[in-house]
Design a protein around this motif. Structure first.
Motif, PDB file in Angstrom:
ATOM      1  N   PHE A   1      35.188  22.764  11.076  1.00  0.00           N
ATOM      2  CA  PHE A   1      34.561  23.792  11.913  1.00  0.00           C
ATOM      3  C   PHE A   1      34.704  25.161  11.264  1.00  0.00           C
ATOM      4  O   PHE A   1      33.738  25.943  11.216  1.00  0.00           O
ATOM      5  N   MET A   2      35.891  25.473  10.766  1.00  0.00           N
ATOM      6  CA  MET A   2      36.118  26.780  10.137  1.00  0.00           C
ATOM      7  C   MET A   2      35.231  26.942   8.896  1.00  0.00           C
ATOM      8  O   MET A   2      34.698  28.033   8.649  1.00  0.00           O
ATOM      9  N   LEU A   3      35.069  25.873   8.122  1.00  0.00           N
ATOM     10  CA  LEU A   3      34.197  25.929   6.952  1.00  0.00           C
ATOM     11  C   LEU A   3      32.753  26.202   7.372  1.00  0.00           C
ATOM     12  O   LEU A   3      32.085  27.062   6.794  1.00  0.00           O
ATOM     13  N   ALA A   4      32.288  25.473   8.388  1.00  0.00           N
ATOM     14  CA  ALA A   4      30.910  25.677   8.864  1.00  0.00           C
ATOM     15  C   ALA A   4      30.725  27.098   9.399  1.00  0.00           C
ATOM     16  O   ALA A   4      29.721  27.759   9.109  1.00  0.00           O
ATOM     17  N   LEU A   5      31.699  27.580  10.146  1.00  0.00           N
ATOM     18  CA  LEU A   5      31.634  28.942  10.666  1.00  0.00           C
ATOM     19  C   LEU A   5      31.613  29.947   9.519  1.00  0.00           C
ATOM     20  O   LEU A   5      30.843  30.920   9.533  1.00  0.00           O
ATOM     21  N   GLY A   6      32.436  29.717   8.500  1.00  0.00           N
ATOM     22  CA  GLY A   6      32.464  30.598   7.324  1.00  0.00           C
ATOM     23  C   GLY A   6      31.130  30.629   6.592  1.00  0.00           C
ATOM     24  O   GLY A   6      30.665  31.688   6.165  1.00  0.00           O
ATOM     25  N   VAL A   7      30.493  29.459   6.454  1.00  0.00           N
ATOM     26  CA  VAL A   7      29.173  29.402   5.797  1.00  0.00           C
ATOM     27  C   VAL A   7      28.157  30.208   6.590  1.00  0.00           C
ATOM     28  O   VAL A   7      27.386  31.000   6.026  1.00  0.00           O
ATOM     29  N   VAL A   8      28.157  30.033   7.903  1.00  0.00           N
ATOM     30  CA  VAL A   8      27.196  30.766   8.744  1.00  0.00           C
ATOM     31  C   VAL A   8      27.469  32.268   8.694  1.00  0.00           C
ATOM     32  O   VAL A   8      26.532  33.074   8.569  1.00  0.00           O
ATOM     33  N   LEU A   9      28.731  32.661   8.766  1.00  0.00           N
ATOM     34  CA  LEU A   9      29.064  34.086   8.686  1.00  0.00           C
ATOM     35  C   LEU A   9      28.691  34.662   7.314  1.00  0.00           C
ATOM     36  O   LEU A   9      28.144  35.765   7.226  1.00  0.00           O
ATOM     37  N   GLY A  10      28.985  33.891   6.258  1.00  0.00           N
ATOM     38  CA  GLY A  10      28.611  34.334   4.913  1.00  0.00           C
ATOM     39  C   GLY A  10      27.110  34.502   4.774  1.00  0.00           C
ATOM     40  O   GLY A  10      26.620  35.482   4.198  1.00  0.00           O
ATOM     41  N   TRP A  11      26.375  33.548   5.328  1.00  0.00           N
ATOM     42  CA  TRP A  11      24.913  33.623   5.299  1.00  0.00           C
ATOM     43  C   TRP A  11      24.441  34.863   6.071  1.00  0.00           C
ATOM     44  O   TRP A  11      23.581  35.610   5.593  1.00  0.00           O
ATOM     45  N   ALA A  12      24.996  35.065   7.265  1.00  0.00           N
ATOM     46  CA  ALA A  12      24.580  36.213   8.088  1.00  0.00           C
ATOM     47  C   ALA A  12      24.902  37.543   7.396  1.00  0.00           C
ATOM     48  O   ALA A  12      24.095  38.481   7.438  1.00  0.00           O
ATOM     49  N   LEU A  13      26.057  37.626   6.760  1.00  0.00           N
ATOM     50  CA  LEU A  13      26.444  38.866   6.092  1.00  0.00           C
ATOM     51  C   LEU A  13      25.589  39.169   4.861  1.00  0.00           C
ATOM     52  O   LEU A  13      25.456  40.341   4.474  1.00  0.00           O
ATOM     53  N   THR A  14      25.010  38.133   4.263  1.00  0.00           N
ATOM     54  CA  THR A  14      24.155  38.361   3.090  1.00  0.00           C
ATOM     55  C   THR A  14      22.723  38.711   3.475  1.00  0.00           C
ATOM     56  O   THR A  14      21.916  39.038   2.608  1.00  0.00           O
ATOM     57  N   GLY A  15      22.428  38.685   4.767  1.00  0.00           N
ATOM     58  CA  GLY A  15      21.075  39.013   5.232  1.00  0.00           C
ATOM     59  C   GLY A  15      20.565  40.352   4.738  1.00  0.00           C
ATOM     60  O   GLY A  15      19.454  40.428   4.181  1.00  0.00           O
ATOM     61  N   PRO A  16      21.328  41.432   4.915  1.00  0.00           N
ATOM     62  CA  PRO A  16      20.834  42.725   4.441  1.00  0.00           C
ATOM     63  C   PRO A  16      20.607  42.751   2.924  1.00  0.00           C
ATOM     64  O   PRO A  16      19.662  43.374   2.438  1.00  0.00           O
ATOM     65  N   MET A  17      21.465  42.058   2.181  1.00  0.00           N
ATOM     66  CA  MET A  17      21.332  42.041   0.729  1.00  0.00           C
ATOM     67  C   MET A  17      20.018  41.356   0.311  1.00  0.00           C
ATOM     68  O   MET A  17      19.379  41.778  -0.647  1.00  0.00           O
ATOM     69  N   PHE A  18      19.601  40.346   1.060  1.00  0.00           N
ATOM     70  CA  PHE A  18      18.347  39.645   0.748  1.00  0.00           C
ATOM     71  C   PHE A  18      17.186  40.122   1.616  1.00  0.00           C
ATOM     72  O   PHE A  18      16.130  39.503   1.646  1.00  0.00           O
ATOM     73  N   GLN A  19      17.402  41.213   2.326  1.00  0.00           N
ATOM     74  CA  GLN A  19      16.401  41.842   3.186  1.00  0.00           C
ATOM     75  C   GLN A  19      15.826  40.859   4.204  1.00  0.00           C
ATOM     76  O   GLN A  19      14.649  40.904   4.537  1.00  0.00           O
TER      77      GLN A  19
ATOM     78  N   SER B   1      14.894  37.930   4.080  1.00  0.00           N
ATOM     79  CA  SER B   1      13.652  37.326   3.579  1.00  0.00           C
ATOM     80  C   SER B   1      13.476  35.906   4.108  1.00  0.00           C
ATOM     81  O   SER B   1      14.393  35.293   4.653  1.00  0.00           O
ATOM     82  N   GLU B   2      12.280  35.384   3.905  1.00  0.00           N
ATOM     83  CA  GLU B   2      11.994  34.003   4.309  1.00  0.00           C
ATOM     84  C   GLU B   2      12.850  33.030   3.506  1.00  0.00           C
ATOM     85  O   GLU B   2      13.285  32.010   4.036  1.00  0.00           O
ATOM     86  N   THR B   3      13.098  33.335   2.248  1.00  0.00           N
ATOM     87  CA  THR B   3      13.947  32.472   1.421  1.00  0.00           C
ATOM     88  C   THR B   3      15.363  32.450   1.962  1.00  0.00           C
ATOM     89  O   THR B   3      15.996  31.399   2.030  1.00  0.00           O
ATOM     90  N   TRP B   4      15.860  33.604   2.376  1.00  0.00           N
ATOM     91  CA  TRP B   4      17.191  33.708   2.963  1.00  0.00           C
ATOM     92  C   TRP B   4      17.279  32.830   4.218  1.00  0.00           C
ATOM     93  O   TRP B   4      18.251  32.106   4.410  1.00  0.00           O
ATOM     94  N   GLN B   5      16.254  32.862   5.067  1.00  0.00           N
ATOM     95  CA  GLN B   5      16.225  32.043   6.271  1.00  0.00           C
ATOM     96  C   GLN B   5      16.081  30.558   5.926  1.00  0.00           C
ATOM     97  O   GLN B   5      16.686  29.695   6.561  1.00  0.00           O
ATOM     98  N   LEU B   6      15.276  30.285   4.892  1.00  0.00           N
ATOM     99  CA  LEU B   6      15.042  28.906   4.484  1.00  0.00           C
ATOM    100  C   LEU B   6      16.323  28.236   3.998  1.00  0.00           C
ATOM    101  O   LEU B   6      16.529  27.037   4.222  1.00  0.00           O
ATOM    102  N   VAL B   7      17.200  29.002   3.365  1.00  0.00           N
ATOM    103  CA  VAL B   7      18.458  28.443   2.859  1.00  0.00           C
ATOM    104  C   VAL B   7      19.280  27.857   4.001  1.00  0.00           C
ATOM    105  O   VAL B   7      19.732  26.704   3.939  1.00  0.00           O
TER     106      VAL B   7
END
Length: 160
Positions: A36-54, A56-62
């Motif tokens: 669970f902690m790993l999955a939560l970390g992946v989601v948080l990492g993905w969310a935090l990289t949102g501004p860096m990838f603006q 984008s659709e690719t960011w959401q697709l990942v």
């Protein structure tokens, strides 16, 4: 072959195929706090990289692709684990039925009954429950006939 002989034979074989061992390990691990902690970390990492990838659709697709793949694979592992647990539960219940004096051996492997057979049994046990409730002694009877006899005896003794 007795159940003990069957268990000894199975126990002497290896502990299952490579797939069985891997799926068992993944099933156990995926239900852990670490997973669970790993999955939560992946989601948080993905969310935090949102501004860096603006965002984008690719960011959401990942995240969409990753979660879809994991979900797809986990469905099969969960179903496999559930099937095994269900079979083990049925075996334990069958053992209790077979070992209990007065229990109906007709219920062994009840999971294989048709829906119509299950409906008939359900009505039977509802009737038995009604008779037992009238008798105020749930452990006294095992058949509708016994319940009816006990109830009739009770009524005769109360009226005398």
């Amino acid at each position: 072959m007795t159940p003990n002989e069957a268990l000894q034979e199975v126990g002497s074989q290896n502990q299952g195929s490579l797939f069985q061992r891997i799926s068992h390990t993944i099933s156990r691990w995926s239900g852990s706090s670490w997973a669970f902690m790993l999955a939560l970390g992946v989601v948080l990492g993905w969310a935090l990289t949102g501004p860096m990838f603006q965002y984008s659709e690719t960011w959401q697709l990942v995240i969409n692709t990753g979660t879809t793949i994991v979900t797809f694979l986990m469905v099969f592992l969960i179903q496999r684990a559930q099937n095994k647990d269900s079979l083990v539960l049925h075996l334990k219940l069958n053992e209790l039925i077979a070992a209990t004096k007065g229990a109906s051996n007709r219920l062994i492997n009840a999971q294989d009954f048709t829906e119509e057979e299950i409906a008939v049994l359900h009505r039977f046990y509802c009737l038995l429950a009604e008779k037992a409730q009238q008798d105020n002694d749930l452990g006294r009877t095992h058949t509708v006939e016994e319940a009816e006899e006990n109830h009739a005896e009770k009524m005769v003794s109360h009226s005398a």
